[in-house]
Motif scaffolding. Sequence first.
Motif, short mmCIF file in Angstrom:
data_model
loop_
_atom_site.label_atom_id
_atom_site.label_comp_id
_atom_site.label_asym_id
_atom_site.label_seq_id
_atom_site.Cartn_x
_atom_site.Cartn_y
_atom_site.Cartn_z
N VAL A 146 0.86 -1.18 0.00
CA VAL A 146 0.00 0.00 0.00
C VAL A 146 0.90 1.23 0.00
O VAL A 146 1.82 1.32 0.80
CB VAL A 146 -0.90 0.04 1.26
N LEU A 147 0.61 2.17 -0.89
CA LEU A 147 1.38 3.42 -0.94
C LEU A 147 0.52 4.57 -0.44
O LEU A 147 -0.67 4.65 -0.74
CB LEU A 147 1.83 3.72 -2.37
N GLY A 148 1.13 5.47 0.33
CA GLY A 148 0.42 6.65 0.80
C GLY A 148 0.12 7.60 -0.35
O GLY A 148 0.69 7.51 -1.44
N LYS A 149 -0.77 8.55 -0.10
CA LYS A 149 -1.20 9.49 -1.14
C LYS A 149 -0.21 10.64 -1.34
O LYS A 149 -0.17 11.26 -2.39
CB LYS A 149 -2.57 10.06 -0.80
N HIS A 150 0.56 10.94 -0.30
CA HIS A 150 1.43 12.11 -0.36
C HIS A 150 2.88 11.69 -0.57
O HIS A 150 3.35 10.69 -0.01
CB HIS A 150 1.31 12.92 0.93
N SER A 151 3.57 12.45 -1.37
CA SER A 151 4.97 12.16 -1.67
C SER A 151 5.84 13.37 -1.36
O SER A 151 5.35 14.49 -1.22
CB SER A 151 5.13 11.76 -3.14
N LYS A 152 7.13 13.11 -1.27
CA LYS A 152 8.10 14.18 -1.06
C LYS A 152 9.28 13.98 -2.02
O LYS A 152 9.66 12.85 -2.34
CB LYS A 152 8.64 14.14 0.38
N LYS A 153 9.83 15.08 -2.46
CA LYS A 153 11.07 14.99 -3.22
C LYS A 153 12.20 14.61 -2.27
O LYS A 153 12.17 14.93 -1.07
CB LYS A 153 11.38 16.33 -3.91
N ILE A 154 13.18 13.94 -2.81
CA ILE A 154 14.27 13.44 -1.99
C ILE A 154 15.02 14.58 -1.28
O ILE A 154 15.60 14.41 -0.21
CB ILE A 154 15.23 12.60 -2.86
N THR A 155 14.99 15.78 -1.90
CA THR A 155 15.69 16.93 -1.32
C THR A 155 14.93 17.57 -0.17
O THR A 155 15.46 18.43 0.53
CB THR A 155 15.93 17.99 -2.41
#
Length: 264
Positions: A168-177
């Motif tokens: 299951v993947l969450g809806k929100h993502s972040k850039k690696i930086t």
Amino acid sequence: MKIEYTGKTESLAKHLANAWYLEEGVEPVTALYPDLSVDEAYQVQLYTVEQLIKEGQQVTGKKIGLTSKAMQEMLGVAEPDYGHLLDQMNIVNGGTVSYKRVLQPKVEAEIAFILKRDLIGPNVTTFDVLLATDAIVPALEIVDSRIKNWNITLADTVADNASSGLYVLGKHSKKITEVDLKQIGMALYQNDVLQNTGVGAAALGDPAKCVAWLANKLSAYGIALKAGEVILSGALSAAIEAKPGDHFYAKFAGLGDVEVSFTE
């Protein structure tokens, strides 16, 4: 390394697949072939994945297991293992899983990498991983074993696609930086009760290091990590057994949350 399937390969793949027909775990593959090597076990895994692809499934990524020192010591190994993710394993965030889809499920919280470019080993570095990553997202992995009572050695779990089940993947993502991978804190809840906590550094000291290891490991089998693939980088804490009616929720500091429920 040239992949050569043998009668043993096909026999063990069918043995593991029987778990679904029997609706219960089967004997370890090492009980049938005590001398089964890890390379032979990976061939069983790759053979199984090829059969699933022929049936219409698609590879969506990879998972890394045995990233904690405790798990490595328990199985007597000095490195992680890996398995394949397929499209039918993906569960929408907040979705439900029928217990009929699983055998002996356990839930782990992880950081997932979404790649924007291929990673082809050998000699992939942690920095290469950071450059190749489009974003990271919170994830739950539902590990599952076709082997009765999780009675596994390294060769058993490798042959069994690294005990892959669902994810299951969450809806929100972040850039690696935008984040410090090593310092991302995680809290995993089962039915609103805190079960355990973890931090990014729990995965080999750095989740990106796990992905680099995977890219280099796969190069021996002529396999690359592809742009667009999901890479589950390893559990940040112990896996929790799941039962019908359970609800799991993981919160990642600065990254968001992810959840899943189990029904009868």
